[in-house]
Motif scaffolding. Sequence first.
Motif, short mmCIF file in Angstrom:
data_model
loop_
_atom_site.label_atom_id
_atom_site.label_comp_id
_atom_site.label_asym_id
_atom_site.label_seq_id
_atom_site.Cartn_x
_atom_site.Cartn_y
_atom_site.Cartn_z
N ASP A 75 -20.96 -38.07 54.04
CA ASP A 75 -22.26 -37.57 54.56
C ASP A 75 -21.95 -37.09 56.06
N ASP A 76 -20.99 -37.83 56.85
CA ASP A 76 -21.08 -37.67 58.10
C ASP A 76 -19.66 -37.68 58.63
N CYS A 77 -19.07 -36.47 58.79
CA CYS A 77 -17.61 -36.53 59.23
C CYS A 77 -17.52 -35.04 59.65
N ILE A 78 -16.23 -34.96 60.34
CA ILE A 78 -15.65 -33.60 61.02
C ILE A 78 -14.28 -33.55 60.48
N PRO A 97 -11.96 -24.43 72.26
CA PRO A 97 -11.13 -24.27 71.07
C PRO A 97 -12.04 -24.96 70.03
N ARG A 98 -12.16 -23.86 68.95
CA ARG A 98 -13.05 -24.04 67.79
C ARG A 98 -12.16 -24.21 66.53
N PHE A 99 -11.74 -25.65 66.49
CA PHE A 99 -10.67 -25.96 65.39
C PHE A 99 -11.34 -26.86 64.42
N TYR A 100 -12.45 -27.00 64.17
CA TYR A 100 -13.16 -28.14 63.49
C TYR A 100 -14.43 -27.46 62.62
N TYR A 101 -15.01 -28.37 61.74
CA TYR A 101 -16.18 -28.08 61.09
C TYR A 101 -17.12 -29.30 60.95
N LEU A 102 -17.95 -29.23 61.57
CA LEU A 102 -18.86 -30.40 61.36
C LEU A 102 -19.72 -30.53 60.25
N LYS A 104 -22.72 -32.62 58.69
CA LYS A 104 -23.88 -33.70 58.87
C LYS A 104 -24.81 -32.97 57.92
N PRO A 105 -25.06 -33.26 56.95
CA PRO A 105 -26.00 -32.44 56.11
C PRO A 105 -27.53 -32.70 56.48
N LYS A 106 -27.58 -33.85 57.01
CA LYS A 106 -29.26 -34.09 57.46
C LYS A 106 -29.29 -33.95 58.93
N GLY A 107 -28.19 -33.69 59.62
CA GLY A 107 -28.27 -33.49 61.08
C GLY A 107 -28.38 -34.67 62.03
N THR A 224 -24.22 -35.80 70.51
CA THR A 224 -24.15 -34.55 71.45
C THR A 224 -23.00 -33.99 71.93
N PHE A 225 -22.08 -34.96 72.23
CA PHE A 225 -20.66 -34.62 72.40
C PHE A 225 -20.03 -33.76 71.13
N GLU A 226 -20.30 -33.99 70.20
CA GLU A 226 -19.78 -33.46 69.01
C GLU A 226 -20.29 -32.14 68.65
N ARG A 227 -21.63 -32.09 69.21
CA ARG A 227 -22.12 -30.59 68.93
C ARG A 227 -21.53 -29.67 70.07
N VAL A 228 -21.17 -30.14 70.95
CA VAL A 228 -20.46 -28.94 72.15
C VAL A 228 -19.07 -28.91 71.91
#
Length: 240
Positions: A75-78, A97-102, A104-107, A224-228
Amino acid sequence: MKHPQLFLTSLVFILLSLPTSAQDTQNASGFVYDDRNRNGKRDPGEPGLPNVLVSNQREVVPTDPMGRWTLPVRDDCIFSVIKPRGWMPPVSDQQLPRFYYLHKPKGSPQSKFPGVKPTGPLPASIDFPLTRQDEPFKFKAHFFGDTQSRNTKELDFMARDTIQELIGTDAEFGVTLGDILFDDLSLFETHNSIVALVGVPWWNVIGNHDLNFDAPDDRTSDETFERVYGPPYHAFTWGP
Protein backbone atom coordinates in the motif's frame (compact mmCIF):
# COMPACT_ATOMS: atom_id res chain seq x y z
CA MET A 1 -11.66 -40.88 23.82
CA LYS A 2 -10.44 -38.85 20.87
CA HIS A 3 -12.07 -35.56 19.83
CA PRO A 4 -11.95 -35.32 16.00
CA GLN A 5 -14.00 -32.11 15.95
CA LEU A 6 -11.55 -30.36 18.28
CA PHE A 7 -8.64 -31.57 16.17
CA LEU A 8 -10.28 -30.31 12.96
CA THR A 9 -11.00 -26.91 14.51
CA SER A 10 -7.38 -26.59 15.63
CA LEU A 11 -6.13 -27.55 12.18
CA VAL A 12 -8.31 -24.90 10.51
CA PHE A 13 -7.02 -22.27 12.97
CA ILE A 14 -3.41 -23.20 12.18
CA LEU A 15 -4.03 -23.03 8.45
CA LEU A 16 -5.67 -19.62 8.74
CA SER A 17 -2.69 -18.40 10.76
CA LEU A 18 -0.15 -19.31 8.09
CA PRO A 19 1.34 -16.50 5.96
CA THR A 20 -0.50 -15.64 2.79
CA SER A 21 0.78 -17.67 -0.12
CA ALA A 22 2.61 -16.14 -3.02
CA GLN A 23 -0.44 -16.82 -5.15
CA ASP A 24 -2.45 -14.33 -3.07
CA THR A 25 0.15 -11.55 -3.29
CA GLN A 26 -1.03 -8.56 -5.30
CA ASN A 27 1.28 -7.61 -8.14
CA ALA A 28 1.82 -4.46 -10.14
CA SER A 29 2.93 -4.64 -13.75
CA GLY A 30 3.60 -2.51 -16.77
CA PHE A 31 6.02 -1.87 -19.61
CA VAL A 32 9.25 -0.03 -20.22
CA TYR A 33 9.11 1.22 -23.80
CA ASP A 34 10.82 3.32 -26.45
CA ASP A 35 8.93 6.62 -26.42
CA ARG A 36 9.81 7.50 -29.99
CA ASN A 37 7.62 10.60 -30.22
CA ARG A 38 8.51 11.73 -26.67
CA ASN A 39 4.92 12.34 -25.62
CA GLY A 40 5.11 10.32 -22.41
CA LYS A 41 2.51 7.71 -23.34
CA ARG A 42 2.80 4.47 -25.24
CA ASP A 43 1.50 4.71 -28.78
CA PRO A 44 1.11 2.01 -31.44
CA GLY A 45 4.47 1.03 -32.88
CA GLU A 46 6.48 1.97 -29.79
CA PRO A 47 8.23 -1.26 -28.76
CA GLY A 48 8.88 -2.50 -25.26
CA LEU A 49 12.49 -2.63 -24.08
CA PRO A 50 13.84 -5.95 -22.77
CA ASN A 51 16.27 -6.47 -19.88
CA VAL A 52 15.66 -3.08 -18.26
CA LEU A 53 15.64 -3.21 -14.46
CA VAL A 54 12.58 -2.09 -12.48
CA SER A 55 12.31 -1.90 -8.68
CA ASN A 56 9.65 -1.60 -5.97
CA GLN A 57 12.30 -0.55 -3.39
CA ARG A 58 12.70 -4.16 -2.26
CA GLU A 59 12.94 -6.40 -5.30
CA VAL A 60 14.54 -5.67 -8.66
CA VAL A 61 13.46 -7.49 -11.83
CA PRO A 62 14.39 -7.22 -15.53
CA THR A 63 11.75 -6.64 -18.16
CA ASP A 64 10.90 -9.60 -20.37
CA PRO A 65 11.47 -9.70 -24.17
CA MET A 66 8.31 -7.59 -24.65
CA GLY A 67 9.40 -4.97 -22.12
CA ARG A 68 6.95 -6.12 -19.45
CA TRP A 69 7.74 -6.20 -15.73
CA THR A 70 5.85 -7.54 -12.70
CA LEU A 71 6.56 -6.85 -9.03
CA PRO A 72 4.79 -7.32 -5.69
CA VAL A 73 2.90 -4.27 -4.48
CA ARG A 74 2.28 -2.86 -1.02
CA ASP A 75 0.00 0.00 0.00
CA ASP A 76 3.00 2.30 0.32
CA CYS A 77 5.72 1.80 -2.27
CA ILE A 78 7.44 3.41 -5.22
CA PHE A 79 8.04 1.71 -8.54
CA SER A 80 10.99 2.99 -10.52
CA VAL A 81 12.93 2.17 -13.65
CA ILE A 82 16.72 2.01 -13.46
CA LYS A 83 17.93 4.07 -16.40
CA PRO A 84 20.05 1.88 -18.70
CA ARG A 85 23.02 3.13 -20.68
CA GLY A 86 21.98 5.04 -23.80
CA TRP A 87 18.43 5.74 -22.62
CA MET A 88 16.84 8.57 -20.66
CA PRO A 89 13.55 9.03 -18.79
CA PRO A 90 11.56 12.25 -19.20
CA VAL A 91 12.61 15.27 -17.17
CA SER A 92 10.44 17.97 -15.64
CA ASP A 93 10.66 21.70 -16.32
CA GLN A 94 13.07 21.78 -13.38
CA GLN A 95 15.31 19.14 -14.98
CA LEU A 96 14.20 16.45 -12.51
CA PRO A 97 14.14 12.92 -14.01
CA ARG A 98 10.68 11.32 -13.90
CA PHE A 99 11.56 7.64 -13.63
CA TYR A 100 9.10 6.49 -10.96
CA TYR A 101 5.48 5.96 -9.95
CA LEU A 102 4.34 6.72 -6.39
CA HIS A 103 1.78 4.26 -5.04
CA LYS A 104 0.26 5.66 -1.85
CA PRO A 105 -3.50 5.04 -2.04
CA LYS A 106 -4.26 6.99 1.14
CA GLY A 107 -1.60 9.64 0.65
CA SER A 108 0.64 11.12 3.32
CA PRO A 109 -0.54 12.32 6.74
CA GLN A 110 -1.15 16.03 7.14
CA SER A 111 1.96 18.00 7.91
CA LYS A 112 3.53 21.44 7.75
CA PHE A 113 5.41 20.24 4.66
CA PRO A 114 2.97 18.38 2.37
CA GLY A 115 3.72 14.85 1.33
CA VAL A 116 2.10 12.75 -1.38
CA LYS A 117 -1.56 13.21 -2.28
CA PRO A 118 -3.70 10.04 -2.35
CA THR A 119 -2.89 8.15 -5.53
CA GLY A 120 -6.01 5.98 -5.46
CA PRO A 121 -6.26 2.45 -6.86
CA LEU A 122 -3.32 0.81 -8.57
CA PRO A 123 -3.31 1.48 -12.35
CA ALA A 124 -3.85 -1.48 -14.65
CA SER A 125 -0.43 -0.82 -16.19
CA ILE A 126 2.45 1.32 -14.89
CA ASP A 127 4.52 2.20 -17.94
CA PHE A 128 7.92 3.89 -18.04
CA PRO A 129 8.90 5.80 -21.20
CA LEU A 130 12.55 6.03 -22.21
CA THR A 131 14.17 7.79 -25.16
CA ARG A 132 17.49 7.08 -26.85
CA GLN A 133 20.45 9.35 -26.25
CA ASP A 134 24.16 9.31 -27.01
CA GLU A 135 26.41 8.71 -24.02
CA PRO A 136 30.14 9.01 -24.72
CA PHE A 137 32.71 6.74 -23.12
CA LYS A 138 34.12 9.71 -21.23
CA PHE A 139 31.83 12.34 -19.73
CA LYS A 140 31.64 15.04 -17.08
CA ALA A 141 29.10 15.46 -14.29
CA HIS A 142 28.42 17.88 -11.44
CA PHE A 143 28.12 16.63 -7.86
CA PHE A 144 26.89 18.76 -4.97
CA GLY A 145 27.14 17.78 -1.32
CA ASP A 146 25.44 19.42 1.65
CA THR A 147 24.15 22.53 -0.08
CA GLN A 148 21.96 22.95 3.04
CA SER A 149 20.30 26.28 2.25
CA ARG A 150 18.38 27.54 5.29
CA ASN A 151 16.41 30.33 3.61
CA THR A 152 15.95 32.27 0.36
CA LYS A 153 18.95 34.46 1.16
CA GLU A 154 21.25 31.43 1.18
CA LEU A 155 19.61 30.14 -2.00
CA ASP A 156 20.48 33.47 -3.62
CA PHE A 157 24.09 32.97 -2.54
CA MET A 158 24.10 29.54 -4.20
CA ALA A 159 22.57 30.93 -7.38
CA ARG A 160 25.12 33.72 -7.64
CA ASP A 161 28.28 32.02 -6.38
CA THR A 162 27.86 28.47 -7.70
CA ILE A 163 25.15 28.02 -10.29
CA GLN A 164 26.21 30.95 -12.47
CA GLU A 165 29.65 29.37 -12.91
CA LEU A 166 28.14 26.08 -14.09
CA ILE A 167 25.77 27.43 -16.73
CA GLY A 168 27.06 26.48 -20.17
CA THR A 169 29.55 23.87 -18.96
CA ASP A 170 29.71 20.53 -20.77
CA ALA A 171 28.53 18.26 -17.95
CA GLU A 172 26.05 15.54 -18.89
CA PHE A 173 24.10 15.53 -15.61
CA GLY A 174 24.22 16.51 -11.94
CA VAL A 175 23.58 14.88 -8.57
CA THR A 176 23.01 16.43 -5.15
CA LEU A 177 24.23 13.97 -2.53
CA GLY A 178 21.86 14.74 0.32
CA ASP A 179 21.16 17.63 2.68
CA ILE A 180 19.71 19.63 -0.17
CA LEU A 181 18.14 22.00 2.36
CA PHE A 182 18.48 22.63 6.07
CA ASP A 183 15.11 21.40 7.42
CA ASP A 184 12.87 23.98 5.69
CA LEU A 185 11.36 21.75 3.01
CA SER A 186 9.16 24.54 1.68
CA LEU A 187 12.27 25.67 -0.23
CA PHE A 188 12.51 22.57 -2.45
CA GLU A 189 10.76 24.22 -5.40
CA THR A 190 12.91 27.36 -5.27
CA HIS A 191 16.07 25.28 -4.95
CA ASN A 192 15.09 23.16 -7.96
CA SER A 193 14.35 26.21 -10.09
CA ILE A 194 17.81 27.58 -9.36
CA VAL A 195 19.67 24.32 -10.04
CA ALA A 196 17.68 23.84 -13.26
CA LEU A 197 19.46 26.89 -14.69
CA VAL A 198 22.52 24.67 -15.20
CA GLY A 199 20.50 23.02 -17.96
CA VAL A 200 21.23 19.33 -17.35
CA PRO A 201 19.20 16.50 -15.76
CA TRP A 202 19.66 16.51 -12.01
CA TRP A 203 19.22 13.58 -9.63
CA ASN A 204 18.85 14.01 -5.87
CA VAL A 205 19.61 11.82 -2.87
CA ILE A 206 17.98 12.33 0.51
CA GLY A 207 19.91 13.55 3.55
CA ASN A 208 18.92 13.86 7.19
CA HIS A 209 18.15 17.58 6.76
CA ASP A 210 15.77 16.71 3.92
CA LEU A 211 13.51 14.75 6.27
CA ASN A 212 10.20 16.17 7.42
CA PHE A 213 10.60 16.52 11.17
CA ASP A 214 6.97 17.62 11.38
CA ALA A 215 5.82 14.19 10.17
CA PRO A 216 4.01 12.05 12.77
CA ASP A 217 6.59 9.26 12.60
CA ASP A 218 9.90 8.26 11.07
CA ARG A 219 8.25 6.03 8.47
CA THR A 220 6.55 9.00 6.78
CA SER A 221 9.32 11.55 7.31
CA ASP A 222 10.67 11.09 3.77
CA GLU A 223 7.36 11.55 1.96
CA THR A 224 7.83 15.27 1.29
CA PHE A 225 11.10 14.39 -0.43
CA GLU A 226 9.32 11.61 -2.34
CA ARG A 227 6.64 14.00 -3.56
CA VAL A 228 9.30 16.20 -5.14
CA TYR A 229 12.05 13.78 -6.19
CA GLY A 230 10.66 10.24 -6.08
CA PRO A 231 12.40 7.33 -4.35
CA PRO A 232 14.93 8.40 -1.70
CA TYR A 233 17.33 5.74 -2.95
CA HIS A 234 17.67 4.64 -6.56
CA ALA A 235 20.17 3.87 -9.29
CA PHE A 236 20.92 4.78 -12.89
CA THR A 237 23.57 3.86 -15.45
CA TRP A 238 25.45 6.39 -17.54
CA GLY A 239 28.32 5.90 -19.93
CA PRO A 240 30.14 2.63 -20.68
